[in-house]
Design a protein around this motif. Sequence first.
Motif, PDB file in Angstrom:
ATOM      1  N   PRO A  33       0.830  -1.207   0.000  1.00 53.66           N
ATOM      2  CA  PRO A  33       0.000   0.000   0.000  1.00 53.66           C
ATOM      3  C   PRO A  33       0.862   1.253   0.000  1.00 53.66           C
ATOM      4  CG  PRO A  33       0.071  -0.961   2.197  1.00 53.66           C
ATOM      5  CD  PRO A  33       0.772  -1.936   1.287  1.00 53.66           C
ATOM      6  N   THR A  34       0.384   2.286  -0.669  1.00 50.09           N
ATOM      7  CA  THR A  34       1.067   3.574  -0.717  1.00 50.09           C
ATOM      8  C   THR A  34       0.252   4.595   0.078  1.00 50.09           C
ATOM      9  OG1 THR A  34      -0.071   4.375  -2.706  1.00 50.09           O
ATOM     10  CG2 THR A  34       1.901   2.985  -3.035  1.00 50.09           C
ATOM     11  N   PRO A  35       0.769   5.801   0.280  1.00 49.02           N
ATOM     12  CA  PRO A  35       0.009   6.804   1.030  1.00 49.02           C
ATOM     13  C   PRO A  35      -1.323   7.200   0.396  1.00 49.02           C
ATOM     14  CG  PRO A  35       2.326   7.404   0.973  1.00 49.02           C
ATOM     15  CD  PRO A  35       2.165   6.250   0.038  1.00 49.02           C
ATOM     16  N   ALA A  36      -1.509   6.946  -0.899  1.00 49.06           N
ATOM     17  CA  ALA A  36      -2.800   7.210  -1.544  1.00 49.06           C
ATOM     18  C   ALA A  36      -3.768   6.101  -1.171  1.00 49.06           C
ATOM     19  CB  ALA A  36      -2.627   7.282  -3.061  1.00 49.06           C
ATOM     20  N   VAL A  41       1.540   0.032  -4.994  1.00 46.64           N
ATOM     21  CA  VAL A  41       2.592   0.437  -5.936  1.00 46.64           C
ATOM     22  C   VAL A  41       2.122   0.197  -7.369  1.00 46.64           C
ATOM     23  CG1 VAL A  41       4.924  -0.105  -6.755  1.00 46.64           C
ATOM     24  CG2 VAL A  41       4.469   0.067  -4.286  1.00 46.64           C
ATOM     25  N   ALA A  42       1.463  -0.932  -7.609  1.00 47.41           N
ATOM     26  CA  ALA A  42       0.965  -1.235  -8.956  1.00 47.41           C
ATOM     27  C   ALA A  42      -0.044  -0.193  -9.419  1.00 47.41           C
ATOM     28  CB  ALA A  42       0.337  -2.623  -8.984  1.00 47.41           C
ATOM     29  N   HIS A  43      -0.928   0.247  -8.537  1.00 45.11           N
ATOM     30  CA  HIS A  43      -1.891   1.283  -8.911  1.00 45.11           C
ATOM     31  C   HIS A  43      -1.185   2.573  -9.330  1.00 45.11           C
ATOM     32  CE1 HIS A  43      -4.768  -1.274  -6.673  1.00 45.11           C
ATOM     33  NE2 HIS A  43      -5.711  -0.666  -7.384  1.00 45.11           N
ATOM     34  N   GLN A  44      -0.124   2.920  -8.621  1.00 47.05           N
ATOM     35  CA  GLN A  44       0.593   4.151  -8.941  1.00 47.05           C
ATOM     36  C   GLN A  44       1.191   4.091 -10.347  1.00 47.05           C
ATOM     37  OE1 GLN A  44       0.741   6.863  -7.039  1.00 47.05           O
ATOM     38  NE2 GLN A  44       0.123   6.158  -5.018  1.00 47.05           N
ATOM     39  N   ILE A  45       1.853   2.993 -10.671  1.00 40.80           N
ATOM     40  CA  ILE A  45       2.440   2.857 -12.014  1.00 40.80           C
ATOM     41  C   ILE A  45       1.343   2.739 -13.064  1.00 40.80           C
ATOM     42  CG2 ILE A  45       3.845   1.381 -13.502  1.00 40.80           C
ATOM     43  CD1 ILE A  45       5.470   3.066 -11.547  1.00 40.80           C
ATOM     44  N   ALA A  46       0.266   2.039 -12.734  1.00 44.81           N
ATOM     45  CA  ALA A  46      -0.841   1.915 -13.678  1.00 44.81           C
ATOM     46  C   ALA A  46      -1.451   3.279 -13.983  1.00 44.81           C
ATOM     47  CB  ALA A  46      -1.906   0.975 -13.117  1.00 44.81           C
ATOM     48  N   HIS A  47      -1.549   4.124 -12.967  1.00 46.45           N
ATOM     49  CA  HIS A  47      -2.083   5.474 -13.198  1.00 46.45           C
ATOM     50  C   HIS A  47      -1.170   6.268 -14.126  1.00 46.45           C
ATOM     51  CE1 HIS A  47      -3.809   9.405 -12.574  1.00 46.45           C
ATOM     52  NE2 HIS A  47      -2.635   9.850 -12.146  1.00 46.45           N
ATOM     53  N   LEU A  48       0.132   6.178 -13.901  1.00 43.41           N
ATOM     54  CA  LEU A  48       1.067   6.889 -14.784  1.00 43.41           C
ATOM     55  C   LEU A  48       0.963   6.371 -16.212  1.00 43.41           C
ATOM     56  CD1 LEU A  48       4.222   7.137 -12.490  1.00 43.41           C
ATOM     57  CD2 LEU A  48       2.605   8.962 -13.068  1.00 43.41           C
ATOM     58  N   ALA A  49       0.864   5.053 -16.363  1.00 46.39           N
ATOM     59  CA  ALA A  49       0.737   4.471 -17.705  1.00 46.39           C
ATOM     60  C   ALA A  49      -0.564   4.918 -18.368  1.00 46.39           C
ATOM     61  CB  ALA A  49       0.795   2.946 -17.613  1.00 46.39           C
ATOM     62  N   TRP A  50      -1.637   4.931 -17.602  1.00 45.30           N
ATOM     63  CA  TRP A  50      -2.942   5.355 -18.124  1.00 45.30           C
ATOM     64  C   TRP A  50      -2.885   6.803 -18.594  1.00 45.30           C
ATOM     65  CZ3 TRP A  50      -6.433   9.170 -16.810  1.00 45.30           C
ATOM     66  CH2 TRP A  50      -7.758   9.016 -17.262  1.00 45.30           C
ATOM     67  N   ALA A 141       5.501  13.061  -8.270  1.00 43.55           N
ATOM     68  CA  ALA A 141       4.611  12.947  -7.118  1.00 43.55           C
ATOM     69  C   ALA A 141       4.236  11.497  -6.844  1.00 43.55           C
ATOM     70  CB  ALA A 141       3.361  13.789  -7.347  1.00 43.55           C
ATOM     71  N   HIS A 142       3.850  10.767  -7.877  1.00 46.44           N
ATOM     72  CA  HIS A 142       3.486   9.364  -7.671  1.00 46.44           C
ATOM     73  C   HIS A 142       4.724   8.524  -7.366  1.00 46.44           C
ATOM     74  CE1 HIS A 142      -0.765   9.750  -8.564  1.00 46.44           C
ATOM     75  NE2 HIS A 142      -0.429  10.574  -9.558  1.00 46.44           N
ATOM     76  N   GLY A 143       5.869   8.942  -7.914  1.00 45.71           N
ATOM     77  CA  GLY A 143       7.114   8.281  -7.543  1.00 45.71           C
ATOM     78  C   GLY A 143       7.415   8.441  -6.065  1.00 45.71           C
ATOM     79  N   GLY A 144       7.071   9.597  -5.512  1.00 42.91           N
ATOM     80  CA  GLY A 144       7.249   9.799  -4.078  1.00 42.91           C
ATOM     81  C   GLY A 144       6.365   8.885  -3.257  1.00 42.91           C
ATOM     82  N   ASP A 145       5.136   8.662  -3.707  1.00 47.80           N
ATOM     83  CA  ASP A 145       4.251   7.721  -3.013  1.00 47.80           C
ATOM     84  C   ASP A 145       4.850   6.315  -3.017  1.00 47.80           C
ATOM     85  OD1 ASP A 145       2.457   9.766  -2.594  1.00 47.80           O
ATOM     86  OD2 ASP A 145       1.125   9.188  -4.232  1.00 47.80           O
ATOM     87  N   ILE A 146       5.421   5.939  -4.155  1.00 45.98           N
ATOM     88  CA  ILE A 146       6.035   4.614  -4.263  1.00 45.98           C
ATOM     89  C   ILE A 146       7.252   4.514  -3.347  1.00 45.98           C
ATOM     90  CG2 ILE A 146       7.296   3.086  -5.833  1.00 45.98           C
ATOM     91  CD1 ILE A 146       5.383   4.100  -8.060  1.00 45.98           C
ATOM     92  N   ALA A 147       8.078   5.551  -3.352  1.00 48.93           N
ATOM     93  CA  ALA A 147       9.256   5.548  -2.481  1.00 48.93           C
ATOM     94  C   ALA A 147       8.853   5.428  -1.020  1.00 48.93           C
ATOM     95  CB  ALA A 147      10.075   6.817  -2.714  1.00 48.93           C
ATOM     96  N   ASP A 148       7.789   6.123  -0.630  1.00 49.92           N
ATOM     97  CA  ASP A 148       7.312   6.023   0.754  1.00 49.92           C
ATOM     98  C   ASP A 148       6.878   4.596   1.076  1.00 49.92           C
ATOM     99  OD1 ASP A 148       7.793   8.696   1.141  1.00 49.92           O
ATOM    100  OD2 ASP A 148       5.697   9.325   0.939  1.00 49.92           O
ATOM    101  N   ALA A 149       6.180   3.964   0.143  1.00 50.06           N
ATOM    102  CA  ALA A 149       5.730   2.588   0.375  1.00 50.06           C
ATOM    103  C   ALA A 149       6.912   1.634   0.533  1.00 50.06           C
ATOM    104  CB  ALA A 149       4.836   2.136  -0.775  1.00 50.06           C
ATOM    105  N   LEU A 150       7.983   1.904  -0.191  1.00 50.06           N
ATOM    106  CA  LEU A 150       9.157   1.028  -0.162  1.00 50.06           C
ATOM    107  C   LEU A 150      10.139   1.416   0.941  1.00 50.06           C
ATOM    108  CD1 LEU A 150       9.840   0.843  -4.010  1.00 50.06           C
ATOM    109  CD2 LEU A 150       8.748  -0.906  -2.593  1.00 50.06           C
TER     110      LEU A 150
END
Length: 264
Positions: A33-36, A41-50, A141-150
């Motif tokens: 899970p990420t802060p969103a 993490v998959a949702h974050q990358i999927a959003h960027l791809a979308w 911004a979404h990369g920051g969410d991923i970094a926080d999750a990791l």
Amino acid sequence: MADPTPVIDDLREEGEELDALVAELSPEQWALPTPAAGWTVAHQIAHLAWTDHHSVLAVTDQNSFSREVEKALAQPGDFVDNGAEEGATKPPAQLLADWRAGRTALADALRAAPAGARFPWYGPPMATASMATARLMETWAHGGDIADALGVTRTPTDRLRHIVRLGVRTRDFAFGVHGLEPPYEEFRIELTAPSGELWVYGPEGADDRVTGPALDFCLLVTQRAHRSDLALETVGPDADRWLDIAQAFAGPPGTGRAPKGGAA
């Protein structure tokens, strides 16, 4: 007319940095899970791809993009989450490949765009540099969410200058989406870049001022941190009000992040 090449180059570098962070993740890490709320993490990358895919349509196939806007109007408030949810169901390798392909296609499309071109979007139309800047902002911004999750701490770079500029330019938009009259006078904004350079906007003698680290300003306008957790200072009531509502992204007012202490 500003040359969009530097921001397109920085967008590519921002994507590559995030790619290096997720390329070797395990399936369990993709599911972290990420802060969103509700996003892994998959949702974050999927959003960027979308979003990259829709950006390519806006630049290269405006009829198809218009149909996507019609779909969005039919499901207001849900279409972004639905796009992330759909992409997050893909196997990580496929999701990563799709995101990489979309990043490349968008960079190529932006570089090939004619001078002075403007593209439709879910908000106001955007020029080439504006489109690249918006994508860089989201990637960061979404990369920051991923970094926080990791549990990873990223080193900020002067690529933040693009997000700072976008945050400054969207001041009046932030007031408007909250139903407030934007201030008539410009603010003076002085921010210290990661390199130590001072980035300055607005007249030197302005009554309202914002000062502090550029990183903190970017966290604020992307609503990745609560104002109380940031080292930003203001002079003047209008600047103070702005920092409570600032957002550099299109759409309705964001919900932001709770302060680390938990108090509202």
